[in-house]
Structure formats: C-alpha cells, structure tokens
Design an enzyme around this catalytic site. Structure first.
Site, mmCIF file in Angstrom:
data_model
loop_
_atom_site.group_PDB
_atom_site.id
_atom_site.type_symbol
_atom_site.label_atom_id
_atom_site.label_comp_id
_atom_site.label_asym_id
_atom_site.label_seq_id
_atom_site.Cartn_x
_atom_site.Cartn_y
_atom_site.Cartn_z
ATOM 1 N N ARG A 178 1.274 3.752 2.518
ATOM 2 C CA ARG A 178 0.723 3.290 1.238
ATOM 3 C C ARG A 178 -0.749 3.706 1.096
ATOM 4 O O ARG A 178 -1.324 3.560 0.015
ATOM 5 C CB ARG A 178 0.849 1.773 1.145
ATOM 6 N N HIS A 209 -6.815 -3.352 -0.514
ATOM 7 C CA HIS A 209 -6.902 -4.819 -0.401
ATOM 8 C C HIS A 209 -8.266 -5.130 0.208
ATOM 9 O O HIS A 209 -8.476 -4.878 1.389
ATOM 10 C CB HIS A 209 -5.814 -5.364 0.506
ATOM 11 N N HIS A 221 1.797 -10.715 4.922
ATOM 12 C CA HIS A 221 2.902 -11.423 4.286
ATOM 13 C C HIS A 221 3.442 -12.516 5.218
ATOM 14 O O HIS A 221 4.017 -13.502 4.766
ATOM 15 C CB HIS A 221 4.046 -10.461 3.936
ATOM 16 N N ASP A 295 -4.738 -11.665 -3.545
ATOM 17 C CA ASP A 295 -3.399 -11.229 -3.160
ATOM 18 C C ASP A 295 -2.477 -12.428 -3.363
ATOM 19 O O ASP A 295 -2.935 -13.549 -3.639
ATOM 20 C CB ASP A 295 -3.386 -10.746 -1.705
#
Length: 556
Positions: A178, A209, A221, A295
């Site tokens: 990513r 981020h 996560h 986030d």
C-alpha cells in the site's frame, strides 16, 4: 496539579481554535463562511455533535446497516464511509440516505487504488508500490484525476488516500504494497502527484497514516503498534512526505493508531488520542490547517485501552476534526454532550470544529442536495480512457530485474524450443493470448496448489524444452501469508531453473520477490510484474518479445 494541567489544556485549545479560525476565514470566502454560520445556527446541539461523525455504512460485502437511517433522522450524522459492495447498489443507497438528511452527508471511501478497492463493477488501478516503480509521475497524476472523476460520479466526496507511509520495514503486516516504497522523497513526490490529481476534481484527498505507519511489525486493526524511533528519525523519514504535502495544499490527514514514546509520554495512548501529536505536532509544529480525521475508532489499536464514548471525547480534545467509524454512535454523541456540558471540551473549540466541517462540506459541493444519476453509471465508471490509462501504468511499472545472459528480448524465430509454464495465475488467459501474437509457444499450467502426481507429469512434459518462461501468479500483498506463495511452487521453480534456461516472470510485489533472492542466480532473466491481472499480463508478454521496453525501477 491535575487541575492546573486541565486548565492549561483548555487555554491551549481555546488559543489554538482562535488561530485556526483566523486561518480558515482567510482560506474560505465570505459566501462559504456565511453558509457554514447559517447552518450551524440552525442545528441543535445534538446535530452539531453528530456533524463530527463519519459512520460505518456497512461491513464489506454485507447489507447496509438499517440503523443508519435512524442516525440520520434522529441525530443528523455528518457522513458515512462505504465498504465493499456493488457500485449500483451503493449509489441507490446513497441517494436514499441523502434524501432524508437535512444537511447533506459527507460520503467517504478507502479507495487507495480506486473504487475497485471497495466496489464491484469498477476499475482497480495499481497498488501504490506498483506506482512506486513508475518514473513518469504525470501518469500518476492522471490516475489520481481519473479516480477523482469516478468518486464524483459515485457521489463520494472524500477518499482516504494516498497512503504516504514510508515502508522501511519489509515485514510490515498492514502497509507493505500500500506504500509507494521505502524512500521518503519518492513517496512524497508520487503521493503529491496522486493527491493533486484527485483534488483537481474537487475530491478531499486524505494522506495517511500520520505520523507514519511504515515501520511497524503489527497491525493497528488488531493491536496498538509501538514505534520506538527518535524525534530526529521520525522527522527525516516518516514525517517527510507529510511535510511536503502540507506545503502543497493537502485537504486532509488521517491520524494512525500508534504509540510513539518520542512524542507521547502517556503509556499506550494511541496517537489518535494524543494532544501532543495531533494539536502539538501536526497543527502547531507542521502548521496543518486542513481536515484531520481519525483512523477508524472501532479498531483495536484504540479500543484496546479506551472505551467507546471516551474514545470520541479524547479524540476531539486531541485536535481531530472528523471522528471516523465510532463503535457506538449514541454513546459517542452523549459522551461528547456530557463533556461539553461539564466544560471538559471547550465550547468555542467545539464550535470552530463543527463550522470547519461545514466549510469543507460547502467546498465539496454539499451546500446543495445531491443525487447520483443512475443512468449509464456502470459504463461511465468503466470508460475506455481509464482502461487505457491502467494499461499504461502497468507498462511503465514492470521491472526487468536481471538479464545477465541477454536472454531478452526473445526473437520469435528462435523460440522453437521454448515453452511457457504458468503457476497459479489468475491472468493466464490474457498472458497466453498476448504471447501467441508473437510466437505460438506451448503453454502448460499448474494450479496454485498441486500434488506430486501433477508435478511429475509436468516435469515429464517439459523435458524437451531447454528454455522455459515461468510465470508465477496468485500472489498476495500480505507477508503474514507469505505473500500467497507456496513452498511447492518455490521448490519446483528452483528445480526447473537448475536444469534449463528459465525466464522467471513474477506476478507479485518486490517485497514478495525476497523469497527468491537466495536462488535467483539460477534464472537467466527475472521480471517483477507486481500484480496478477490482465493489464500486467499483457504488458509483460509484449516486453518479453521487445515490443515494449522495460521501464520500472525498484521502489524498495
């Protein structure tokens, strides 16, 4: 002492909110400010709080949450964030929700490689690490512009992209492909091209981020990653792309869930909830005045140590503008209301935040009711220009890693003893079809997982071919799954390369190619095609025969 610190925080936030207001008033025109003031005055306190929330519309590939309609009508939530679904289905749902929302909803998506990351029947552009191999940044701008057009066509105002994390940890479980790569300057340059393209179409681009997720070995996560780096190192590597984008009119920044002791002394306090990182580092030191979005607040990187409700209060106090995906919407609203009533959140600070969101809504065209035109929607999202652009991007990205024996380009008249073997390829048909435009080579296939009998039969069939093009696909971007590579595939390829000339075409990322570094001396030529799809397959097939040049450069 605690009371003194609390008063100092209130003073700081009041002072900061005043400074922000002055800067915002200069950025937005009089008409925009009048609209934001008027809407703010028309809202109840609950509706003002709800404007801060971007709520999860659905879980990927599942039905849209029925309670969203209630959240719109009862609270007046500020927006929704969409996850995996179909393009037409989402458009219809979006129209229904916008119709019942008094203040138009700000709609958002994670579209790092375009709408195809989340929506069926749409285009997936290259991963950012694939883009990191491209030297022509104008193509990346054009891609960003096309993604912006497609977002607008789908009624999406905010795209949580680009990722500007510098992937200095090759084992990073969540960023990896990513990212544009491991060079801060190149990450910054390519991210700027991407966001400029999107913002030229009026989309709110959101770099993420902050302050940098590229050097983690865990996934926020599921837990709270810790980054033990010095302030100097963070400034020269992780912050470098953010600083360049801030200097070039970036609309938004997403704050990561990270614990960084160099910036935050409170143990296990996520950066999302840290005043020293959001207000201190981002607003005051780096002078960022755009939208700051958390986030997802339902991730374990933040819920592991703080409860819903308190999370949203602390995120707002830390300096965030938009609170993304609160786990418990009613609890978030009531907790913020209590914090305002008690004075824990300064009312002036709160007012400036809400008006700031309304100003950005106006800038995104949300001063008027919006409805997506469903006519020709799928055709518009799959236009020929976008497909041609996607093909060009892959053609520019593919890397000739080695060609020590000058095996390439292949000459059709010298390929009578050459065969093609594809293993686990999703795009095998596109690859074989394009190869046959140049030479009618025999084509052998193996699935991603194969047994000993299949392997032995294949080796028998290949005995008469001294030269072999081996195309390995079916790969993944995730290192914790060994990038989708199987031990039997790796072993077979290495075994074949010991006894014949092998042109190895790897339809996977440069990070995944590390699995072959110890044995790639066996290959006559090696190609990194980044991703297993029809665009990469067509490009490689032409490059093998010299019809197209290899232009890609390693991004890591």
């Amino acid at each position: 002492m605690k009371k003194l610190l609390f008063l100092l925080f209130i003073f700081a936030t009041r002072s900061l909110s005043g400074q922000q207001a002055d800067k915002l008033n200069h950025f937005f025109n009089e008409k925009e400010n009048r609209w934001a003031d008027s809407v703010y005055q028309s809202l109840s306190q609950t509706e003002r709080i709800a404007q801060l929330l971007i709520v999860r519309a659905n879980n990927s590939r599942e039905n849209y949450f029925p309670e969203i309609s209630q959240y719109i009508q009862k609270y007046g939530i500020g927006g929704v964030c969409y996850f995996g679904s179909g393009a037409m289905r989402q458009a219809k749902q979006n129209n229904a929700w916008q119709k019942i929302s008094r203040v138009p909803l700000l709609t958002a998506i994670d579209g790092e490689w375009g709408l195809g990351m989340r929506l069926d029947s749409t285009i997936s552009f290259p991963y950012q690490m694939t883009l990191g191999a491209i030297e022509n940044d104008q193509l990346i701008f054009e891609m960003g512009k096309e993604i912006g057009k497609e977002c607008k066509r789908m009624g999406i105002h905010m795209n949580f992209a680009p990722v500007v994390d510098v992937n200095v940890n090759p084992n990073n479980p969540v960023i990896n492909s990513r990212s544009f790569g491991d060079n801060p300057q190149k990450v910054a340059t390519k991210a700027l091209a991407f966001l400029n393209g999107m913002q030229s179409e009026g989309i709110l681009a959101t770099a993420k981020h902050f302050p940098g997720h590229g050097d983690t070995d865990s996934d926020s996560h599921h837990t709270l990653p810790v980054i033990n780096r010095s302030v100097a190192r963070m400034d020269s590597v992780e912050l470098f792309p953010f600083k360049k984008l801030i200097a070039n009119n970036l609309s938004g920044i997403m704050i990561a869930h990270l614990y960084i002791p160099a910036y935050e002394k409170e143990e296990n306090l996520a950066s999302t909830l840290s005043p020293s990182i959001v207000n201190g580092l981002l607003r005051e030191t780096l002078k960022f005045n755009g939208l700051i979005v958390t986030d997802a607040l339902d991730m374990e990187g933040v819920t592991k140590f703080v409860q819903p409700g308190e999370i949203e209060v602390r995120a707002l106090m830390a300096g965030n503008d938009l609170l993304l995906l609160p786990k418990d919407v009613p609890k978030a609203i009531s907790s913020i209301a209590d914090a305002l009533e008690s004075g824990r959140i300064d009312s002036n600070y709160f007012e400036k935040n809400v008006k700031k969101i309304l100003l950005y809504k106006y800038r995104a065209g949300l001063n008027k009711k919006q409805e997506i035109d469903l006519r020709n929607l799928i055709a518009d999202l799959n236009n020929s220009k976008a497909f041609a652009l996607n093909q060009s991007l892959f053609e520019q990205a593919i890397i000739l890693l080695k060609n020590t024996q000058n095996t390439l380009p292949l000459l059709p008249e010298t390929t009578s003893n050459t065969a093609v073997l594809s293993i686990g390829m999703n795009s095998a048909n596109a690859f074989s079809s394009m190869v046959k435009n140049y030479a009618n080579l025999p084509f052998f296939r193996l699935p991603k997982s194969f047994d000993l009998a299949q392997q032995e039969k294949l080796k028998s069939d290949l005995r008469k071919y001294p030269t072999l093009i081996v195309a390995l696909g079916g790969t993944s971007m995730f290192p914790n799954r060994n990038f989708g590579l199987t031990s039997e595939s790796i072993q077979l390829i290495n075994e074949l390369a010991k006894s014949r000339t092998v042109i190895f075409t790897f339809f996977g990322s440069p990070l995944a190619y590390r699995e072959f570094l110890k044995t790639d001396s066996l290959f006559a030529s090696a190609i990194i095609a980044h991703q297993d799809n029809e665009f990469a397959a067509r490009a490689v097939a032409q490059q093998l025969f010299g019809a197209l040049p290899f232009r890609g450069k390693l991004p890591v």
